[in-house]
Design a protein around this motif. Structure first.
Motif, PDB file in Angstrom:
ATOM      1  N   GLU A  25       0.210  22.605 -29.069  1.00 26.98           N
ATOM      2  CA  GLU A  25       0.586  21.666 -28.027  1.00 26.98           C
ATOM      3  C   GLU A  25       1.608  20.718 -28.647  1.00 26.98           C
ATOM      4  O   GLU A  25       1.460  20.337 -29.794  1.00 26.98           O
ATOM      5  N   THR A  27       4.924  17.547 -27.854  1.00 25.76           N
ATOM      6  CA  THR A  27       5.795  16.733 -27.017  1.00 25.76           C
ATOM      7  C   THR A  27       7.245  17.173 -27.250  1.00 25.76           C
ATOM      8  O   THR A  27       7.538  17.881 -28.224  1.00 25.76           O
ATOM      9  N   GLN A  30       8.312  16.083 -30.690  1.00 24.40           N
ATOM     10  CA  GLN A  30       7.789  16.924 -31.774  1.00 24.40           C
ATOM     11  C   GLN A  30       8.577  18.230 -31.869  1.00 24.40           C
ATOM     12  O   GLN A  30       8.845  18.725 -32.965  1.00 24.40           O
ATOM     13  N   ASN A  41      17.516  15.196 -26.912  1.00 30.33           N
ATOM     14  CA  ASN A  41      16.205  15.122 -26.282  1.00 30.33           C
ATOM     15  C   ASN A  41      16.288  15.553 -24.819  1.00 30.33           C
ATOM     16  O   ASN A  41      15.407  16.269 -24.324  1.00 30.33           O
ATOM     17  N   ARG A  45      14.255  18.603 -22.994  1.00 30.95           N
ATOM     18  CA  ARG A  45      13.471  18.395 -21.767  1.00 30.95           C
ATOM     19  C   ARG A  45      13.913  19.350 -20.657  1.00 30.95           C
ATOM     20  O   ARG A  45      13.089  19.882 -19.921  1.00 30.95           O
ATOM     21  N   HIS A  59       2.331  21.711 -18.738  1.00 31.18           N
ATOM     22  CA  HIS A  59       2.165  20.445 -19.456  1.00 31.18           C
ATOM     23  C   HIS A  59       1.029  19.648 -18.846  1.00 31.18           C
ATOM     24  O   HIS A  59       0.573  19.905 -17.737  1.00 31.18           O
ATOM     25  N   GLU A  61      -0.228  15.331 -18.821  1.00 26.43           N
ATOM     26  CA  GLU A  61       0.224  13.988 -19.150  1.00 26.43           C
ATOM     27  C   GLU A  61      -0.832  13.287 -19.986  1.00 26.43           C
ATOM     28  O   GLU A  61      -2.022  13.384 -19.710  1.00 26.43           O
ATOM     29  N   GLU A  62      -0.370  12.617 -21.021  1.00 28.33           N
ATOM     30  CA  GLU A  62      -1.240  11.799 -21.866  1.00 28.33           C
ATOM     31  C   GLU A  62      -0.525  10.455 -22.014  1.00 28.33           C
ATOM     32  O   GLU A  62       0.415  10.333 -22.800  1.00 28.33           O
ATOM     33  N   ARG A  65       3.370  10.323 -22.190  1.00 26.93           N
ATOM     34  CA  ARG A  65       3.906  11.530 -22.833  1.00 26.93           C
ATOM     35  C   ARG A  65       3.500  12.780 -22.062  1.00 26.93           C
ATOM     36  O   ARG A  65       2.429  12.829 -21.468  1.00 26.93           O
ATOM     37  N   TYR A  66       4.357  13.774 -22.113  1.00 28.66           N
ATOM     38  CA  TYR A  66       4.022  15.109 -21.616  1.00 28.66           C
ATOM     39  C   TYR A  66       3.721  15.964 -22.842  1.00 28.66           C
ATOM     40  O   TYR A  66       4.529  16.031 -23.768  1.00 28.66           O
ATOM     41  N   LEU A  67       2.580  16.614 -22.816  1.00 32.80           N
ATOM     42  CA  LEU A  67       2.218  17.554 -23.867  1.00 32.80           C
ATOM     43  C   LEU A  67       2.335  18.961 -23.296  1.00 32.80           C
ATOM     44  O   LEU A  67       1.691  19.293 -22.296  1.00 32.80           O
ATOM     45  N   TYR A  68       3.168  19.766 -23.935  1.00 34.93           N
ATOM     46  CA  TYR A  68       3.437  21.121 -23.464  1.00 34.93           C
ATOM     47  C   TYR A  68       2.595  22.118 -24.247  1.00 34.93           C
ATOM     48  O   TYR A  68       2.370  21.957 -25.442  1.00 34.93           O
TER      49      TYR A  68
END
Length: 128
Positions: A25, A27, A30, A41, A45, A59, A61-62, A65-68
């Motif tokens: 996983e 961002t 990362q 960036n 995206r 993804h 949401e946290e 942030r979006y965690l893919y």
């Protein structure tokens, strides 16, 4: 839209997916950090959005942030890519591909030899 195989993706998108499989996983930041000679960036995206549209990534949401993460299990994708590789480069011959892989591997451990022998024995027993 049905998801496509990682081997069918453009080079940079495939790199992103490989990073996500490695990290499980990630961002956008990362991913950008993990890429050699990374694009901006916003470009990352945009690629992540395309990969979601293609059904390869999703993804959550946290906070802000979006965690893919990958949609398909790594093993399933690996099997698909390997099948395509064997078809293209080894005339659909798993034995030819295995011979090439063994030639690259150098010295095998006793455990690896035992695992290979078990697979060969099982294939013989099943009459493949």
């Amino acid at each position: 839209m049905d998801s496509i195989g990682i081997e069918d993706l453009p080079w940079r998108e495939r790199q992103i997916v490989e990073i996500i499989y490695r990290l499980q996983e990630a961002t956008a930041a990362q991913i950008q950090e993990a890429l050699e000679d990374p694009p901006s960036n916003s470009a990352i995206r945009a690629m992540l959005a395309r990969l979601e549209d293609k059904g390869v990534l999703c993804h959550r949401e946290e906070g802000q942030r979006y965690l893919y993460r990958a949609v398909q299990a790594k093993k399933k994708v690996a099997n698909s890519a390997l099948k395509k590789l064997v078809g293209i480069f080894y005339d659909n011959s798993p034995a030819s591909a295995a011979t090439a892989l063994l030639g690259m591997s150098g010295k095998l451990s006793e455990q690896e030899i035992d695992q290979l022998q078990a697979i060969i024995d099982k294939a013989k027993k099943e009459g493949r």
